[in-house]
Design an enzyme around this catalytic site. Structure first.
Site, PDB file in Angstrom:
ATOM      1  N   ARG A  55       3.147   7.611 -22.508  1.00  0.00           N
ATOM      2  CA  ARG A  55       4.199   8.449 -22.621  1.00  0.00           C
ATOM      3  C   ARG A  55       4.442   9.325 -23.910  1.00  0.00           C
ATOM      4  O   ARG A  55       4.280  10.264 -23.901  1.00  0.00           O
ATOM      5  CB  ARG A  55       5.631   7.554 -22.520  1.00  0.00           C
ATOM      6  CG  ARG A  55       6.151   6.928 -21.306  1.00  0.00           C
ATOM      7  CD  ARG A  55       6.519   5.353 -21.460  1.00  0.00           C
ATOM      8  NE  ARG A  55       5.387   4.409 -21.440  1.00  0.00           N
ATOM      9  CZ  ARG A  55       4.687   4.128 -20.370  1.00  0.00           C
ATOM     10  NH1 ARG A  55       5.329   3.980 -19.251  1.00  0.00           N
ATOM     11  NH2 ARG A  55       3.419   3.055 -20.630  1.00  0.00           N
ATOM     12  N   THR A  56       4.042   8.597 -25.021  1.00  0.00           N
ATOM     13  CA  THR A  56       4.470   9.128 -26.486  1.00  0.00           C
ATOM     14  C   THR A  56       3.417  10.300 -26.669  1.00  0.00           C
ATOM     15  O   THR A  56       3.829  11.322 -27.053  1.00  0.00           O
ATOM     16  CB  THR A  56       4.458   7.913 -27.449  1.00  0.00           C
ATOM     17  OG1 THR A  56       5.042   7.012 -27.256  1.00  0.00           O
ATOM     18  CG2 THR A  56       4.828   8.575 -29.039  1.00  0.00           C
ATOM     19  N   LYS A  83     -18.272   6.213 -35.710  1.00  0.00           N
ATOM     20  CA  LYS A  83     -19.514   6.171 -36.537  1.00  0.00           C
ATOM     21  C   LYS A  83     -19.160   5.964 -38.073  1.00  0.00           C
ATOM     22  O   LYS A  83     -20.057   6.273 -38.959  1.00  0.00           O
ATOM     23  CB  LYS A  83     -20.082   7.690 -36.473  1.00  0.00           C
ATOM     24  CG  LYS A  83     -20.403   8.304 -35.048  1.00  0.00           C
ATOM     25  CD  LYS A  83     -20.858   9.568 -35.102  1.00  0.00           C
ATOM     26  CE  LYS A  83     -20.634  10.283 -33.788  1.00  0.00           C
ATOM     27  NZ  LYS A  83     -21.009  11.831 -33.855  1.00  0.00           N
ATOM     28  N   ARG A 105       0.070   7.434 -34.442  1.00  0.00           N
ATOM     29  CA  ARG A 105       0.101   6.068 -33.801  1.00  0.00           C
ATOM     30  C   ARG A 105      -0.963   5.388 -34.444  1.00  0.00           C
ATOM     31  O   ARG A 105      -2.261   5.717 -34.192  1.00  0.00           O
ATOM     32  CB  ARG A 105       0.144   6.140 -32.449  1.00  0.00           C
ATOM     33  CG  ARG A 105       0.322   4.670 -31.928  1.00  0.00           C
ATOM     34  CD  ARG A 105       0.502   4.455 -30.414  1.00  0.00           C
ATOM     35  NE  ARG A 105       1.876   4.709 -30.191  1.00  0.00           N
ATOM     36  CZ  ARG A 105       2.273   4.566 -29.089  1.00  0.00           C
ATOM     37  NH1 ARG A 105       1.616   3.886 -28.111  1.00  0.00           N
ATOM     38  NH2 ARG A 105       3.705   4.786 -28.728  1.00  0.00           N
TER      39      ARG A 105
END
Ligand code: CP
Length: 309
Positions: A55-56, A83, A105
């Site tokens: 959703r976000t 990496k 996030r």
């Protein structure tokens, strides 16, 4: 004007009310036949996601496009983080591409504050660890206002947030925003899933409140953030805290049923929400686009009114 939007607490009441009013303008844009305005033409928004999201991430992407911004989407799983590239080098590299706003996030609390040292871009918190999820709070408050026909004054409204409060950034931010607007919030959970420092009245029995509340807000178990010893036995949790068909029938006809998603059917939700007339869960998703447009416009817009767009 604010430079960032990282928590309800940091934003404060005036900023939150400005964003809720802007969300209403954006909802009008989204009802148009061609829901797009040139407000952020030439600006670049980067979704910087180190943790999974449906959703976000997608609604921020759509929000930025509807404001005509260019968008970049970074997902850690397919990046040079694998990496060994550090968070700092990642942020500095993307900043050098001309990013105007990072939507971040991360599984660690505090990352939206940490990265401000490495970029001049605006920072929006799209969920940091257990700490905060302020755009979820904004869309939740707007959904309640819209569905019950109230303005930003939620005085006298009672909201029960049910489930894994302890590990939930949604519970924290949504409680903050609703209290700031005057609502009474109660947290309903087994003792092991309540936070050690309460930010609302705490109740250990869903059946004590279900008949009376204006809003029933269900949460999922944040199993990725908990020690399994904290989870009461599945059957016991379902018996005491899940939304069963019997409990759904006890909701007031004018109450709202909400859930931030993702939902765990068979754990906290034993009913199909599409069969509960009080459900506002898909409205929350729809309003998430408008709320995120409001946040991006507030941080990156030139200050001209949306009426001019
Ligand atoms: N409510 C919420 O934050 O959902 P996602 O994890 O899918 O973004």
């Amino acid at each position: 004007m604010a430079k960032h939007f990282r928590s309800i607490d940091e934003a404060g009441r005036d900023h939150v009310i400005r964003l809720l009013n802007l969300t209403d303008h954006m909802a009008e844009v989204n009802r148009r036949l061609h829901p797009k305005v040139p407000a952020l033409r030439g600006r670049t928004v980067c979704n910087l996601f180190f943790e999974d999201s449906t959703r976000t991430r997608l609604s921020f992407d759509l929000a930025a496009r509807r404001l005509s911004a260019d968008t970049l989407t970074f997902t850690a799983a397919s990046s040079s983080v694998n990496k060994g590239e550090s968070l700092r080098d990642t942020v500095e590299t993307l900043s050098a591409m001309g990013v105007d706003a990072f939507v971040v996030r991360h599984r660690s609390s505090g990352v939206p504050w940490q990265i401000e040292h490495w970029t001049d871009a605006a920072i929006v918190n799209a969920g940091d660890g257990w700490h905060a999820h302020p755009t979820q709070a904004l869309l939740d408050a707007y959904t309640i206002m819209q569905r019950i026909g109230r303005s930003t004054d939620l005085d006298g409204l009672e909201v029960a947030i049910v489930g894994d409060i302890r590990h939930s950034r949604v519970a924290r931010s949504t409680t903050e925003v609703l209290r700031l607007l005057g609502a009474r919030v109660v947290h309903v959970a087994p003792a092991t899933l309540l936070p050690p420092h309460p930010i609302a009245e705490q109740i250990g029995d869903l059946d004590e409140v279900i008949d009376r509340v204006d809003v029933l807000y269900m949460l999922r178990m944040q199993r990725e953030r908990m020690d399994s010893a904290l989870v009461p036995a599945g059957v016991e949790y379902v018996e005491r805290f899940a939304l069963t068909a019997e409990r759904a029938r006890r909701l007031r006809s004018d109450a709202l049923l909400m859930h931030p998603g993702p939902m765990n059917r068979g754990v906290e939700m034993l009913v199909d929400p599409s069969e509960v007339p009080q459900s506002a869960i898909l409205d929350q998703v729809t309003n998430g686009i408008s709320a995120r447009m409001a946040v991006l416009f507030d941080l990156l817009g030139s200050g001209t009114g949306l009426e001019d767009q």
